[in-house]
Design a protein around this motif. Sequence first.
Motif, mmCIF file in Angstrom:
data_model
loop_
_atom_site.group_PDB
_atom_site.id
_atom_site.type_symbol
_atom_site.label_atom_id
_atom_site.label_comp_id
_atom_site.label_asym_id
_atom_site.label_seq_id
_atom_site.Cartn_x
_atom_site.Cartn_y
_atom_site.Cartn_z
ATOM 1 N N GLN A 127 0.833 -1.205 0.000
ATOM 2 C CA GLN A 127 0.000 0.000 0.000
ATOM 3 C C GLN A 127 0.868 1.256 0.000
ATOM 4 N N GLY A 128 1.973 1.202 -0.763
ATOM 5 C CA GLY A 128 2.866 2.353 -0.880
ATOM 6 C C GLY A 128 3.824 2.537 0.277
ATOM 7 N N GLN A 129 3.790 1.633 1.271
ATOM 8 C CA GLN A 129 4.667 1.730 2.432
ATOM 9 C C GLN A 129 5.666 0.574 2.441
ATOM 10 N N SER A 130 6.885 0.852 2.871
ATOM 11 C CA SER A 130 7.897 -0.188 2.985
ATOM 12 C C SER A 130 7.650 -1.004 4.253
ATOM 13 N N ARG A 131 7.536 -2.315 4.100
ATOM 14 C CA ARG A 131 7.290 -3.204 5.231
ATOM 15 C C ARG A 131 8.301 -4.353 5.211
ATOM 16 N N LYS A 132 8.719 -4.756 6.403
ATOM 17 C CA LYS A 132 9.655 -5.868 6.536
ATOM 18 C C LYS A 132 8.889 -7.154 6.834
ATOM 19 N N PHE A 133 9.264 -8.219 6.123
ATOM 20 C CA PHE A 133 8.624 -9.516 6.306
ATOM 21 C C PHE A 133 9.665 -10.568 6.687
ATOM 22 N N CYS A 134 9.219 -11.533 7.485
ATOM 23 C CA CYS A 134 10.018 -12.722 7.782
ATOM 24 C C CYS A 134 9.108 -13.932 7.654
ATOM 25 N N ASN A 135 9.396 -14.798 6.696
ATOM 26 C CA ASN A 135 8.617 -16.022 6.534
ATOM 27 C C ASN A 135 9.349 -17.178 7.189
ATOM 28 N N LEU A 136 8.685 -17.835 8.111
ATOM 29 C CA LEU A 136 9.243 -19.011 8.780
ATOM 30 C C LEU A 136 8.959 -20.258 7.954
#
Length: 313
Positions: free
Chosen positions: A71-80
């Motif tokens: 949605q236009g925002q930088s987000r950090k993800f971690c997939n286990l």
Amino acid sequence: MLELRKIQSDLFPKLYDSFLIDDDPLSNEQDWRNVFDYPWPNEEGHCGYAMLRDDELVGMMGMVFSDRSIQGQSRKFCNLHTWWVREDQRGHSLMMLRPLKKLSERYTITHFTPCDRIRAVARKLGFRDLSSQLRILLPIGQSTAARKSKSQVEFIWEPEQIRPALCEAERRIFDDHQPYSIGHLLIQDDQTQCYVVYTHVVRHRLPYCHIHYIGDRGLFAKCEPMIRATLIARHQVRFVAMEQRHCDGLQLHRSLKFWSPASSLVKSDTVNDADIDGLYSDVVFLKLTTLPDITHHLRQRAADLLPFLTRPD
């Protein structure tokens, strides 16, 4: 002595020889190496944790870190993924969970393939269920698809034509997923374009295409019947699947909701469920299925639907 060690490239041979070699008969050593040694920048400097006793592997938890534009925002993800503890060491399982507390302060954490035991433990840590129910898009004829589609579009499959046409965020998705055997499709009409990422899944003797990412929902909605028919014909599969949570607002002709045997998991205060997809995860990297063996179930549903599928439109 029991120790928790960050997984880096030098540890991969031990992971593979001790556990991964027998974990999935359809994934070879290079497939697994690509999961644990991904090419994009990783500020954490590792790809999970291994639990070792006297240098013998007795547990592991894989992690895929990524930065996404949501949605236009930088987000950090971690997939286990590949969360495993040897049975005689289950009493030390909590040791594997300690790093998750700090990570959850900065990352949206997902786990798409947890077993029941892990699901129960993760819920105590604040994880919640993420629906893994699929919408099954049944086959339709090319003529019907063309008539149902509301836009005249061009399908582009060649990577050298797709990449230059993408925006910066989608170009990063394209580049990061090049080591993996997944599908990329660019759909264009006179005004806009839609980038689609999918996997061709061949599990349980029931091949299908699983759409994971849709760049422009408006154009996708207009020409979905043609996208479906083209994917089915191109890959000779039985159907196309999408997460039900990605289908809101879409009118999907000749489709059905398929029961979900279990839920995925998510821990996030910043990202909505509808914005979570399977990119940068083991589900995409290894072309896993999130369904059980559904052959018998689909045969029964097909018999029920046969009168509707064969009648003229």
